[in-house]
Design a protein around this motif. Sequence first.
Motif, short mmCIF file in Angstrom:
data_model
loop_
_atom_site.label_atom_id
_atom_site.label_comp_id
_atom_site.label_asym_id
_atom_site.label_seq_id
_atom_site.Cartn_x
_atom_site.Cartn_y
_atom_site.Cartn_z
N ALA A 74 9.27 0.02 -17.22
CA ALA A 74 9.55 -0.85 -17.85
C ALA A 74 8.49 -1.26 -18.10
CB ALA A 74 10.08 -2.35 -16.98
N GLY A 75 6.93 -1.00 -17.14
CA GLY A 75 5.77 -1.49 -16.51
C GLY A 75 4.77 -0.52 -17.15
N ASN A 76 5.21 1.15 -17.64
CA ASN A 76 4.84 2.38 -17.46
C ASN A 76 3.69 1.96 -15.98
OD1 ASN A 76 4.20 4.74 -18.75
ND2 ASN A 76 2.33 3.64 -20.38
N VAL A 77 3.85 2.84 -14.96
CA VAL A 77 3.40 2.57 -14.27
C VAL A 77 3.05 4.21 -13.75
CG1 VAL A 77 3.01 1.46 -12.12
CG2 VAL A 77 4.20 0.90 -13.26
N PRO A 78 2.16 4.93 -13.47
CA PRO A 78 2.16 6.13 -13.05
C PRO A 78 2.53 5.96 -12.17
CG PRO A 78 -0.07 4.87 -13.65
CD PRO A 78 0.79 3.73 -13.68
N GLU A 79 3.31 7.82 -11.69
CA GLU A 79 3.51 7.27 -10.17
C GLU A 79 3.43 6.90 -9.19
OE1 GLU A 79 6.79 11.25 -9.76
OE2 GLU A 79 4.96 12.00 -9.14
N SER A 80 2.20 7.97 -9.31
CA SER A 80 0.96 7.98 -7.78
C SER A 80 0.56 6.28 -7.88
CB SER A 80 -0.38 7.85 -8.42
OG SER A 80 -0.79 7.64 -9.85
N LEU A 125 -3.13 12.02 1.65
CA LEU A 125 -2.00 12.04 1.62
C LEU A 125 -1.87 13.07 0.28
CD1 LEU A 125 1.07 11.18 3.13
CD2 LEU A 125 0.36 9.96 1.05
N LYS A 126 -0.42 14.17 0.80
CA LYS A 126 -0.21 14.42 -0.57
C LYS A 126 1.67 14.09 -0.75
CE LYS A 126 -3.25 18.85 0.54
NZ LYS A 126 -3.39 19.93 0.61
N ILE A 127 1.73 14.29 -1.61
CA ILE A 127 3.26 13.99 -2.29
C ILE A 127 3.65 14.94 -3.60
CG2 ILE A 127 4.47 11.74 -3.38
CD1 ILE A 127 3.32 10.18 -2.54
N ILE A 128 4.76 16.11 -2.75
CA ILE A 128 4.56 16.99 -3.59
C ILE A 128 6.62 17.22 -4.51
CG2 ILE A 128 3.20 18.20 -2.31
CD1 ILE A 128 4.88 19.66 -1.62
N GLY A 177 1.03 -0.87 0.36
CA GLY A 177 -0.27 -0.08 -0.09
C GLY A 177 0.79 1.44 0.18
N GLY A 178 2.83 1.01 0.26
CA GLY A 178 2.92 2.43 -0.10
C GLY A 178 3.12 3.96 0.80
N PHE A 179 2.85 4.20 0.98
CA PHE A 179 2.62 5.99 1.32
C PHE A 179 1.72 6.01 1.83
CE2 PHE A 179 7.26 6.66 0.17
CZ PHE A 179 7.71 7.40 1.32
N TYR A 180 0.37 6.01 0.83
CA TYR A 180 -0.64 5.96 0.28
C TYR A 180 -1.58 5.28 1.77
CZ TYR A 180 -0.59 9.49 -3.08
OH TYR A 180 -0.23 10.05 -4.58
N GLU A 181 -0.86 3.87 1.82
CA GLU A 181 -1.92 3.50 2.58
C GLU A 181 -1.24 3.07 4.24
OE1 GLU A 181 -3.17 -1.27 3.55
OE2 GLU A 181 -3.22 -0.41 1.63
N ASN A 182 0.15 3.64 4.46
CA ASN A 182 0.75 3.42 5.81
C ASN A 182 1.24 4.58 6.43
OD1 ASN A 182 1.08 0.37 5.79
ND2 ASN A 182 1.97 0.85 4.04
N VAL A 183 1.22 5.84 5.68
CA VAL A 183 1.17 6.95 6.77
C VAL A 183 0.54 7.37 7.88
CG1 VAL A 183 2.36 9.37 6.62
CG2 VAL A 183 3.46 7.49 4.55
N PRO A 184 -0.90 7.32 6.62
CA PRO A 184 -2.19 7.35 7.38
C PRO A 184 -2.04 7.06 9.31
CG PRO A 184 -2.68 7.89 5.86
CD PRO A 184 -1.29 7.33 5.21
N ARG A 185 -1.58 5.90 8.63
CA ARG A 185 -2.26 5.00 9.89
C ARG A 185 -1.31 5.50 11.48
NH1 ARG A 185 -0.16 -1.34 7.91
NH2 ARG A 185 -1.61 -1.76 9.75
N LYS A 207 8.93 14.44 -2.21
CA LYS A 207 9.50 13.25 -3.29
C LYS A 207 10.80 13.56 -3.65
CE LYS A 207 6.78 14.64 -7.38
NZ LYS A 207 6.66 13.99 -8.65
N ASN A 208 11.77 14.30 -3.59
CA ASN A 208 12.57 14.92 -4.02
C ASN A 208 13.64 15.47 -2.53
OD1 ASN A 208 12.28 14.95 -6.66
ND2 ASN A 208 11.39 16.92 -6.46
N SER A 209 12.80 14.83 -1.39
CA SER A 209 13.38 15.16 -0.60
C SER A 209 14.23 14.09 0.17
CB SER A 209 13.19 15.68 1.09
OG SER A 209 12.34 13.77 0.50
N TYR A 210 14.58 13.06 -0.68
CA TYR A 210 15.91 12.53 -0.40
C TYR A 210 15.96 11.46 -2.05
CZ TYR A 210 11.67 8.63 -1.28
OH TYR A 210 10.53 8.62 -1.36
#
Length: 364
Positions: A308-314, A361-364, A273-281, A293-296
């Motif tokens: 390789a999979g043309n996966v959207p960033e979100s 959650l916001k990823i900027i 679930g990545g950031f969107y599912e786990n950080v709010p927990r 996202k550019n902080s590291y």
Amino acid sequence: MINNESYKSAGVDVHAGYKAVELMKSHVENTHKQNNIGSAGKVPESLGGFGGMFIPNLQGMQEPVLVSGTDGVGTKLDVAFYANKLDQIGIDLVAMCVNDIVCCGAKPLFFLDYISTPKCEPEIISTIVSGISEGCVQAGCALIGGETAEHPGTQAFDFAGFCTGIVDKSKVISKTAKAGDIIIGLESNGVHSNGFSLIRKVFNIKKERIDEINKVDGGSLFDELLKPTKIYIKPVLALIDNESAILSKCNNSQEHSPCLNRKIKGIAHITGGGFYENVPRCLPDGFTAEIKKNSYEIPEVFQKIMCAGNVPESDMYGTFNMGIGMVIVVELEYVETAISVLQSNGTKAYKIGKVIEGEELKII
């Protein structure tokens, strides 16, 4: 010893099971040594009984709370089998469990595994248990037992783990964050143990394509994907100890100080679930996070998956850890101290965002 030919003819070789136990014995006993589990307690019995035992040391605890967790490694196990790289997959199993319970502030005490196999091959079982043992050593807990079940003709190889830890109730990490608190990200070791169903689809990883995949990049793809999940127990517990020392000093002071408030406001393990599912927990209702996202530096493997999979960033941030395996929410004044403690205990840590009011959650 009875030679059970009837059971063997049905596909279950009990003697292979005995050999597996004998081969894994030294790996298990390595986790029982006092220099591994330290002052947490001791293991009173050897491998082979009907139940694993552990004697906890409760000295200094006012209200001990047991914290338990269980998990597996998903289809990363399939990839490890395809690539014939099974020596570290056990570390992943331990990590998935102990990283969860440390989010509550608990120190892992002991671990058990369950291994299900269509055919008991002692050397394979021993190799996997050696990884579980190494994971327990990294986490400072004891491997006190488990089960190896041979199920001929019914299912594929799989395994799961279970761990129990302990924390004094006053030190349980609760959801106490407020707007303006800072989110610290702890560096991951790559993809860890999540998103492998998508990974297998993206790279078309199948058993019959292993030689073909290895010819393309010399096996480096498998080396990258199968890096073991990072175990965060020691740096996180060191941070909790540091916070406790600060609070204790404040409590013993005659002058009122704002440091009486908890410095650590929440911890989340970034898994499925990545950031969107786990950080709010790890945040209270009405609050969410703003992640920069550019902080590291994001590991290259995620860019490879995305391209390789043309996966959207979100979708990437909603599936993978994107280079951050755990987040810790702290008050602003504690950030520099926290990062220093974490890094001095073996993990890179970054200021990656802040707590804000809201739900999404916001990823900027």
